[in-house]
Design a protein around this motif. Structure first.
Motif, PDB file in Angstrom:
ATOM      1  N   VAL A 197      -6.057  -7.254  23.266  1.00 61.50           N
ATOM      2  CA  VAL A 197      -7.182  -7.451  22.332  1.00 61.50           C
ATOM      3  C   VAL A 197      -7.881  -6.126  22.068  1.00 61.50           C
ATOM      4  O   VAL A 197      -8.235  -5.803  20.918  1.00 61.50           O
ATOM      5  CB  VAL A 197      -8.166  -8.498  22.894  1.00 61.50           C
ATOM      6  N   LYS A 198      -8.080  -5.340  23.113  1.00 55.84           N
ATOM      7  CA  LYS A 198      -8.753  -4.049  22.941  1.00 55.84           C
ATOM      8  C   LYS A 198      -7.965  -3.140  22.008  1.00 55.84           C
ATOM      9  O   LYS A 198      -8.514  -2.529  21.089  1.00 55.84           O
ATOM     10  CB  LYS A 198      -8.925  -3.368  24.303  1.00 55.84           C
ATOM     11  N   VAL A 199      -6.661  -3.063  22.225  1.00 54.77           N
ATOM     12  CA  VAL A 199      -5.829  -2.217  21.370  1.00 54.77           C
ATOM     13  C   VAL A 199      -5.812  -2.742  19.940  1.00 54.77           C
ATOM     14  O   VAL A 199      -5.878  -1.980  18.970  1.00 54.77           O
ATOM     15  CB  VAL A 199      -4.391  -2.117  21.946  1.00 54.77           C
TER      16      VAL A 199
ATOM     17  N   ALA B  98      -0.759  -6.940   8.158  1.00 56.95           N
ATOM     18  CA  ALA B  98      -0.286  -8.069   8.960  1.00 56.95           C
ATOM     19  C   ALA B  98       1.043  -7.730   9.635  1.00 56.95           C
ATOM     20  O   ALA B  98       1.245  -8.000  10.828  1.00 56.95           O
ATOM     21  CB  ALA B  98      -0.129  -9.305   8.089  1.00 56.95           C
ATOM     22  N   LEU B  99       1.943  -7.108   8.837  1.00 56.53           N
ATOM     23  CA  LEU B  99       3.230  -6.709   9.419  1.00 56.53           C
ATOM     24  C   LEU B  99       3.022  -5.663  10.515  1.00 56.53           C
ATOM     25  O   LEU B  99       3.661  -5.708  11.575  1.00 56.53           O
ATOM     26  CB  LEU B  99       4.150  -6.163   8.330  1.00 56.53           C
ATOM     27  N   LEU B 100       2.130  -4.694  10.239  1.00 57.35           N
ATOM     28  CA  LEU B 100       1.853  -3.658  11.234  1.00 57.35           C
ATOM     29  C   LEU B 100       1.265  -4.246  12.503  1.00 57.35           C
ATOM     30  O   LEU B 100       1.664  -3.909  13.616  1.00 57.35           O
ATOM     31  CB  LEU B 100       0.897  -2.619  10.628  1.00 57.35           C
ATOM     32  N   CYS B 101       0.305  -5.153  12.312  1.00 59.55           N
ATOM     33  CA  CYS B 101      -0.341  -5.773  13.476  1.00 59.55           C
ATOM     34  C   CYS B 101       0.664  -6.586  14.276  1.00 59.55           C
ATOM     35  O   CYS B 101       0.621  -6.606  15.519  1.00 59.55           O
ATOM     36  CB  CYS B 101      -1.498  -6.660  13.031  1.00 59.55           C
TER      37      CYS B 101
ATOM     38  N   ALA C 266      -9.046   0.140   4.211  1.00 58.79           N
ATOM     39  CA  ALA C 266      -8.881  -0.754   3.065  1.00 58.79           C
ATOM     40  C   ALA C 266     -10.140  -0.782   2.210  1.00 58.79           C
ATOM     41  O   ALA C 266     -10.075  -0.767   0.968  1.00 58.79           O
ATOM     42  CB  ALA C 266      -8.527  -2.156   3.553  1.00 58.79           C
ATOM     43  N   VAL C 267     -11.309  -0.819   2.843  1.00 53.75           N
ATOM     44  CA  VAL C 267     -12.574  -0.840   2.097  1.00 53.75           C
ATOM     45  C   VAL C 267     -12.735   0.446   1.293  1.00 53.75           C
ATOM     46  O   VAL C 267     -13.124   0.446   0.128  1.00 53.75           O
ATOM     47  CB  VAL C 267     -13.745  -1.041   3.072  1.00 53.75           C
TER      48      VAL C 267
ATOM     49  N   VAL D 256      -9.896  -2.183  13.229  1.00 54.64           N
ATOM     50  CA  VAL D 256     -11.149  -1.690  12.653  1.00 54.64           C
ATOM     51  C   VAL D 256     -10.905  -0.475  11.762  1.00 54.64           C
ATOM     52  O   VAL D 256     -11.364  -0.445  10.600  1.00 54.64           O
ATOM     53  CB  VAL D 256     -12.165  -1.378  13.779  1.00 54.64           C
ATOM     54  N   PRO D 257     -10.182   0.552  12.199  1.00 55.47           N
ATOM     55  CA  PRO D 257      -9.925   1.677  11.280  1.00 55.47           C
ATOM     56  C   PRO D 257      -9.129   1.266  10.049  1.00 55.47           C
ATOM     57  O   PRO D 257      -9.384   1.771   8.945  1.00 55.47           O
ATOM     58  CB  PRO D 257      -9.104   2.656  12.152  1.00 55.47           C
TER      59      PRO D 257
END
Length: 679
Positions: free
Chosen positions: A13-15, A197-200, A27-28, A21-22
């Motif tokens: 979860v931490k990773v 999503a694919l990266l995650c 994306a924003v 977040v970055p």
């Protein structure tokens, strides 16, 4: 209400959070940059569209209209020109402003006559088109699309080639631009979030696998941190923890037992067969110890050849002794290593809670003391007793101070004379090592030698005694005294194959001839490894040294060993000599030993001579030399020289009898022998 502690997020979860977040921020930022780009393009398009409207409407007519009054005819013409453009929805409103900023024409008649001071108008009046978002309308919007700020463009209008006569303000609805931004934004975000999503997914799989490996590695590291790498048994740290737990959970009247075990003569296995075979023996010892203990008991390897056993529930000390006996039986079956069959023996020290200590460290020290007592007495195992304190932690601590003592010259030799019975001539002096300790004063050998013999420090200690004694012999030789020196060798030193070379170098360095050095060995040292002992002793004998067996009669010497070894003398143990006056059987043993020695061509020395009667009786029994307090106690080198001078002046080198101290002849002072002992 009970408050539960929030569970700390997992590594995965931490990773994931650190990665997501970055990416979301990226994306924003990209979305905002895309929106800004679309708006910039919209403004450029708006300026072009406004210029196009001005040209198609007849810029000259617009300039004249802005410069003068707008007649109904002009208005109708402008209405017709702009109606089609406004009808298509591309433009929401048109205004014509003169140089003073007054609206002279507007598609919305209500705005005519108003005055504008907009900065963009001023730029257009200077001849440069200007565009941007218009202020929000004051009236409420009917639709959400109308709430967005429209785009306004100020385009200069001229009547000719001169300065602008006014400006045409074209208002373009923002809805198409916002729709384009929204559409492009959705497309961008769709692509970004799909990639994200694919990266995650890949990242989470990688992180999860890495996290699993890390957990496994951490568990393995924790296991290794608490286990001995060679045997797989608990190590010292885990054993201490188990011991503390056992003491904490021990019932009020219960007992906990600690057994400390050390393999006898294990160093010789390592030195002879190598560490690989030594490790094999340790592994198999650990396996056998596991089979001896009950469920709930623990066995650990503390290091080297030292093992510890914990019995958390003990009914009586007898049961612990029975456990020690089972351990000995388990080790009775021979071990095989290096192609050889080995018999392994061990010494076990036993300590009980709370009788011998109420803390884990105290129990271990008590068991250690008992183990050394068992090793010294050759009993196999021993239960701790206060009278075993010759192996106490205080004495064990002395071993660690020996390097400093040797370096700073705290170890000194004291000499005790030895005389020949037939002439009374002084032909030997025993030198015993003493420790002039800075805090504890003068320490006798019994206070530090027994413990040192079980450590590596016995070697530097013996080498120091050898060199000191030889240097003293050399000093006496310069004074005109023909002296020789003997040094007692422990088992560990006797089996050192490098010893002959080291002694040869020492003799050369000091300048003493080899025949001045006599080495004394115990019977048990010979029996331990006869072949290796014979190799070392033969090398020493070939160099010119003399060999003497010390404490003869208390060990396991055989006639074969006496015949095969290059021995020149035997020394009868003091226990037989001192007991002759009270027990005639001791006298018979002394006589038999003297006859045996003479039959083998050996000289016989009797130690422990303390009275004239014993002196006379030993002479009658055929002993060659006497040593003991009847002659003198051990003396420092200067005291010994004074004693030797006084002895020669008073008796001419003869020991007097009580009846007639001067009746014997006065022989010349023969060569004086000196025996230096490290024990």
């Amino acid at each position: 209400m009970n408050l539960r502690r929030l569970r700390e997020p997992s590594f995965t979860v931490k990773v994931g959070m650190m990665t997501l977040v970055p990416l979301i921020l990226l994306a924003v930022v990209l979305g905002k940059s895309l929106g800004d780009g679309i708006r910039a393009r919209a403004l450029d398009n708006a300026e072009g569209q406004a210029a196009l409207i001005a040209r198609t409407t007849d810029e000259g007519r617009l300039g004249r209209a802005a410069d003068g009054a707008t007649s109904p005819v002009v208005r109708r013409r402008l209405d017709r020109a702009f109606r089609r453009t406004i009808a298509t929805g591309e433009v929401s409103g048109v205004q014509l402003l003169n140089r003073r900023g007054r609206v002279v024409y507007a598609s919305d008649p209500a705005l005519e006559g108003s005055v504008s001071r907009a900065p963009r108008l001023l730029g257009a009046l200077k001849g440069e088109p200007a565009s941007g978002t218009a202020p929000a309308p004051e009236k409420p919007a009917k639709h959400a699309s109308e709430a967005a700020e429209p785009i306004e463009v100020y385009t200069p209008v001229r009547t000719g080639s001169g300065a602008p006569a006014g400006a045409l303000r074209v208002e373009i609805p923002a809805a198409p631009v916002e729709a384009a931004i929204s559409s492009e934004g959705r497309r961008l975000y769709a692509i970004l979030f799909a990639g994200l999503a694919l990266l995650c997914l890949g990242l989470l799989r990688t992180v999860k696998a890495a996290s699993s490996r890390l957990r496994d590695q951490a568990a393995e590291n924790e296991h290794q941190a608490q286990r001995d790498a060679l045997t797989g048994l608990p190590n010292r740290a885990l054993f201490n923890r188990l011991l503390d737990q056992a003491l904490a959970s021990c019932p009020r009247n219960g007992q906990v037992a600690v057994l400390l075990m050390d393999l006898d003569r294990f160093k010789e296995i390592n030195d002879t067969l190598g560490h690989y075979n030594g490790d094999l023996v340790l592994e198999r010892v650990g396996e056998r110890l596991r089979t001896v203990l009950r469920e709930g008991d623990s066995v650990a390897r503390l290091g080297g050849d030292e093992f510890a056993m914990l019995l958390p529930e003990v009914s009586a000390s007898e049961s612990v002794v029975n456990t020690a006996a089972r351990v000995h039986r388990a080790l009775e079956e021979p071990f095989t290593a290096g192609g050889l069959t080995l018999k392994i023996e061990a010494s076990i020290g036993i300590a009980l809670y709370p009788e011998h200590g109420e803390k884990g460290g105290t129990l271990l020290r008590s068991a250690d003391v008992a183990m050394y007592a068992a090793k010294k007495a050759h009993t196999g195992h021993a239960v701790y007793a206060p009278d075993q304190q010759q192996y106490s932690p205080a004495r064990l601590g002395l071993v660690g101070q020996l390097p400093r003592a040797i370096e700073q010259g705290e170890l000194v030799l004291h000499y005790q004379p030895k005389a020949r019975f037939s002439t009374g001539a002084i032909e030997g002096v025993e030198a015993l090592v003493r420790w002039d300790h800075p805090q504890r004063g003068l320490l006798l050998p019994d206070e530090f030698i027994p413990v040192t013999e079980h450590t590596q420090m016995i070697r530097p200690l013996t080498i120091h005694v050898l060199e000191t004694a030889l240097a003293q012999v050399r000093a006496w030789e310069k004074m005109g005294l023909d002296l020789s020196v003997a040094v007692n060798l422990s088992t560990q030193i006797l089996l050192d194959l490098c010893l002959p070379d080291e002694i040869e170098q020492m003799l050369s360095r000091v300048g003493a001839p080899p025949e001045k050095l006599v080495v004394e060995i115990t019977e048990s040292a010979i029996v331990y490894d006869p072949r290796r002992a014979q190799t070392v002793l033969q090398s020493l004998h070939d160099m010119g040294l003399r060999i003497m067996i010390d404490d003869f009669g208390t060990g396991y010497s055989s006639l074969v060993s006496l015949k095969q070894l290059p021995v020149s003398a035997i020394k009868i143990d003091r226990s037989f000599v001192m007991g002759m006056e009270a027990d005639e059987s001791d006298a018979a043993l002394v006589k038999s030993t003297a006859q045996l020695g003479h039959n083998l061509g050996l000289e016989v020395v009797a130690e422990g001579v303390e009275t004239p009667a014993v002196w006379n009786r030993l002479e009658e029994l055929g002993c060659d030399f006497a040593q003991g307090y009847y002659l003198s106690k051990p003396l420092a080198d200067e005291q010994f020289l004074r004693w030797l001078t006084a002895y020669r002046e008073m008796f001419g080198g003869v020991v007097p009898t009580v009846a007639d101290p001067l009746a014997r002849p006065r022989p010349r002072l023969a060569g004086v022998g000196v025996r230096a002992s490290a024990a």
